[in-house]
Design an enzyme around this catalytic site. Structure first.
Site, PDB file in Angstrom:
ATOM      1  N   GLY A 180       0.746  -1.310   0.058  1.00  0.00           N
ATOM      2  CA  GLY A 180      -0.012   0.035   0.046  1.00  0.00           C
ATOM      3  C   GLY A 180       0.819   1.316  -0.015  1.00  0.00           C
TER       4      GLY A 180
ATOM      5  N   ASP B  76       4.621  12.029  -7.908  1.00  0.00           N
ATOM      6  CA  ASP B  76       4.175  12.138  -6.649  1.00  0.00           C
ATOM      7  C   ASP B  76       5.066  13.072  -5.948  1.00  0.00           C
ATOM      8  OD1 ASP B  76       2.048  11.230  -4.574  1.00  0.00           O
ATOM      9  OD2 ASP B  76       4.024  10.188  -3.811  1.00  0.00           O
TER      10      ASP B  76
ATOM     11  N   LYS C 292       4.146  16.601  -4.026  1.00  0.00           N
ATOM     12  CA  LYS C 292       4.251  17.092  -2.477  1.00  0.00           C
ATOM     13  C   LYS C 292       5.219  18.303  -2.056  1.00  0.00           C
ATOM     14  CE  LYS C 292       3.771  11.893  -1.122  1.00  0.00           C
ATOM     15  NZ  LYS C 292       4.407  10.919  -1.046  1.00  0.00           N
TER      16      LYS C 292
END
Length: 812
Positions: free
Chosen positions: A661, A675, A679
């Site tokens: 996960g 990603d 951020k």
């Protein structure tokens, strides 16, 4: 002597009538008992319907009258009554009279007041006669005692003659139980009259006051007067003690247990009224009396009236000119229009009043005619009408001695985006009334009840989208902590809706988190637009939209939710890394509509990175540099990738990261650097800088074949094919006694993300597993940065970060 009154629902069925009989028999063991009874439930409305049908020459009135007759006859079959034949004959006689009167209405197409009173009296005549004979008690016709004017359907009581009749009859009566029908009376000519709305309560009140009993008991289908309407506010509870004035204020504003004018006789004699529940006689009920002990809570109850219209008379020509108010109220008075609320600005520019919606057309015509000249010369504007309005009132005798009540009221409403249209408060300070949109009534009542009565318990209503790894863990954590939150933090956490990409379910009373996974399989088809519409229409207080997805379409609805004062909690990074204008707009909407927009998990999962950054900025510090490892998935992959082990190949580690996960559903988002770019962009913006995603320099470590892969499957295949490329990266780092870390940085107005070889002396070197680390260099933290380090990926920690944001809203 004691007086008990039973309403229509109390005698509405055979079972409920048996309860009434037992209550009466128990009371009679204590003292001689007078019982006033209403018509059986629905009978009064049925009699009205029959008259209307007859007037409209609809022969169905005959069927309606037969239905009324057989409701009473059928009741006899449920009781073993020796006088059943006599009672049935009485019912037949009364209904024959009603039939003849309705026949006259049918022929004349009109309902004379006298005829209406005679027909309307039948319900109480029959119910009292049946109850008396069933109990083998004395039946007394109320018309023999109560004398009124000849205003047949809302008669005025002649108290002198009535009191003499009552005192004379009961002085000589030795009967243990006497049953009378409420509502009915007669004039001096012996003609039947009725006492109007609340007439049965009025009958009981007259008897109790004349006989000076210790208290009047009114038995109904609720356990007294409640702190709010229990059908709307599930946490409402009965008020044990209340003053006459408080009871009348609450009743005026919609609490329908009593009708204020009917209790005047007992009020004048200081006789307490006890409201009891026929269906739960052991409940304490509500005692209404002249005075009560001072309560800790200055608010006694909250009530409301719906079907209200707000009418406003305004114009510059009103300022400083006397008489406008008088003319306005005269116009309404002559049309017999009742004014519910009045408010006027000190500027005298406008007068605002609330009336029943049914009176709007009549009021508009009357007022516009009264001010026709001023409207023509434009001194004032034509009457302004607003409908779909309701009035909410908070009531309490002790309000005048407590500061901050109005502030608390407006704070609770404002926090839930309930707009107040008008305000009224009397100088006695026993009542503060506000006018709001009817669509907001449920939310307003629940918000106010929570603020004033529920020991500061805050109800949070969650609407959850996304139930994959993170979403499922979140629901599991909520289920485990619901009891703890209620007991220790006074947060009542309810999940109202759940949706995945296929199905969605709603339950206004909260979804059972023990079986949500099976329940959603039978839900309706998922539709993000419909989901928003349902959340909006439910209009629940403290609503929170929770996005556990990485779906771009869902983020397009954030503005809609915030604009409805619905908070947004999300781990979805797309919104805060979208165009800067959209990012700023979401921040603006959050402030404007007082709806928290929380996204702590956008960076570092459950780590307090964004919150720490915001606190630094709020305290006046300035960020000069950021260094960070922000991809838990990439950190996990490179920490475990071993070029000498087939089991720990780059491909296998990427696959394992997905199983754990750590990666997004599409691992390309992680490995391409997108990603991490999102951020660091969010951190840069939170530091006060205006940046776009395109402004970030991304040095990708992926080979071209991986970057060009069109599907997840194709992408994963390239990781096997290009294994030597990844092995070379890790081997070079190893030769240099370094470890590979995917680093994001911000300095001197430039932002970069790239794979770097980190030496053993650097704080990033020992970053293990899927941990994240952030170094903040600021004007205060110059040489030694502020370091935040910990688990930065995984369903559990991400879910806990979302959960923390939800609790933060609950504690705000």
């Amino acid at each position: 002597m004691q007086v008990l009154k039973f309403g229509g629902t109390s005698v509405g069925t055979s079972e409920s009538m048996k309860r009434v009989m037992q209550i009466i028999l128990d009371a009679a063991k204590v003292d001689n008992t007078i019982v006033v009874v209403s018509a059986f439930a629905t009978i009064t409305n049925s009699l009205l319907a029959a008259m209307k049908e007859a007037k409209n020459t609809n022969e169905r009135y005959k069927i309606t009258l037969d239905e009324i007759k057989y409701i009473h006859i059928d009741r006899l079959a449920d009781f073993n009554i020796t006088t059943a034949f006599d009672i049935e004959s009485f019912i037949e006689t009364e209904m024959d009279l009603v039939s003849e009167l309705c026949k006259g209405i049918f022929l004349t197409k009109s309902i004379p007041h006298k005829v209406k009173a005679e027909i309307m009296s039948v319900g109480e005549k029959l119910s009292s006669y049946i109850l008396a004979n069933t109990l083998n008690a004395t039946h007394k016709d109320s018309r023999d005692l109560i004398i009124t004017s000849s205003k047949y359907n809302n008669a005025t009581v002649n108290f002198k003659r009535t009191n003499n009749n009552i005192q004379s009859y009961f002085k000589n009566s030795k009967n243990s139980i006497t049953i009378l029908g409420g509502f009915i009376a007669k004039n001096k000519n012996g003609e039947t009259t009725t006492l109007g709305r609340g007439g049965s309560d009025f009958t009981a009140s007259i008897l109790a006051a004349t006989l000076k009993v210790n208290k009047l008991e009114i038995w109904t289908d609720v356990s007294g007067m409640f702190t709010a309407n229990p059908k709307i506010v599930k946490t409402a509870f009965p008020i044990e003690n209340i003053t006459y004035q408080e009871a009348m204020e609450l009743s005026h504003f919609g609490a329908k247990v009593i009708y204020p004018p009917t209790i005047i006789p007992v009020l004048n004699k200081n006789i307490p009224i006890l409201i009891k529940n026929t269906f739960n006689p052991n409940e304490k009920g509500t005692l209404i009396s002249k005075e009560v002990e001072i309560q800790k809570n200055p608010i006694t109850g909250i009530s409301h009236i719906e079907n209200i219209a707000l009418i406003t008379l305004e114009g510059n020509g009103m300022i400083g000119i006397p008489g406008f108010s008088k003319r306005l109220f005269d116009a309404l008075y002559f049309e017999k229009i009742n004014v519910k609320l009045i408010t006027q600005a000190s500027s005298e520019h406008s007068i605002c009043i609330a009336i029943d919606t049914n009176d709007v057309n009549m009021a508009t015509l009357a007022v516009n005619q009264a001010f026709e000249y001023e409207i023509i010369i434009k001194k004032i504007l034509p009457l302004k009408i607003e409908t779909n309005i309701s009035i909410i009132a908070i009531v309490g005798d002790q309000m005048k001695s407590h500061q901050g009540i109005s502030g608390k009221l407006f704070s609770a409403l404002g926090h839930n985006n309930v707009n107040v249209r008008a305000i009224a408060q009397g100088a006695s300070e026993k009542n503060i009334s506000v006018v709001i949109d009817t669509k907001d009534v449920k939310k307003a009542l629940n918000s106010l009840h929570a603020a004033f009565f529920e020991n500061q318990i805050k109800q949070l209503n969650l609407f959850v989208v996304g139930i994959g790894n993170v979403g499922a863990k979140l629901l599991e954590q909520i289920k485990l902590q619901q009891e703890y939150l209620l007991k220790n933090l006074h947060i009542d956490l309810r999940v109202i809706a759940i949706s995945n990409s296929r199905k969605m379910i709603f339950n206004e009373n909260s979804i059972n988190l023990s079986n949500w996974s099976s329940e959603i399989e039978n839900g309706e088809d998922a539709d993000f637009s419909l989901f928003f519409d349902k959340v909006k229409s439910l209009n629940l207080r403290n609503s929170i939209f929770v996005d556990n997805t990485a779906n771009e379409e869902i983020t397009s609805y954030y503005a809609n939710y915030l604009s409805e004062s619905i908070s947004v909690v999300t781990c979805n990074k797309i919104a805060c890394s979208s165009d800067f204008e959209n990012y700023k707009n979401l921040q603006y909407l959050s402030k404007k509509y007082q709806a928290p927009f929380l996204y702590e998990t956008n960076v570092g999962a459950g780590l307090p990175i964004i919150d720490t950054l915001k606190n630094l900025i709020a305290s006046g510090d300035q960020i000069t540099e950021i260094q960070a490892v922000l991809s838990g998935s990439l950190n996990f992959i490179f920490n475990n990738f071993d070029s000498n082990s087939e089991d720990n190949s780059f491909y296998n580690m990427v696959e394992q990261a997905g199983i754990e996960g750590y990666t997004e559903p599409d691992p390309r988002i992680d490995l391409s650097g997108i990603d991490v770019m999102r951020k660091i962009l969010i951190l840069t913006r939170e530091s006060g800088n205006e940046f776009e995603l395109a402004d970030i320099d991304n040095e990708s470590f992926l080979p071209d074949s991986s970057l060009q892969a069109e599907s997840i499957s194709d992408f994963m295949k390239t990781l096997k094919v290009e294994s030597s490329h990844f092995e070379k990266l890790v081997n070079n780092a190893s030769k240099n006694n370094c470890r590979l870390k995917y680093v994001a940085s911000f300095k001197d107005g430039k932002t970069k993300v790239r794979l770097q070889e980190i030496p053993a002396s650097h704080p990033f070197y020992n970053l293990d597993g899927s941990d994240n680390i952030v170094l903040f260099f600021t004007n205060r933290y110059v040489n030694q940065p502020l370091i935040i380090k910990g688990a930065g990926a995984g369903a559990d920690v991400t879910a806990s970060g979302i959960f923390a944001d939800i609790i933060r809203i609950g504690n705000s």
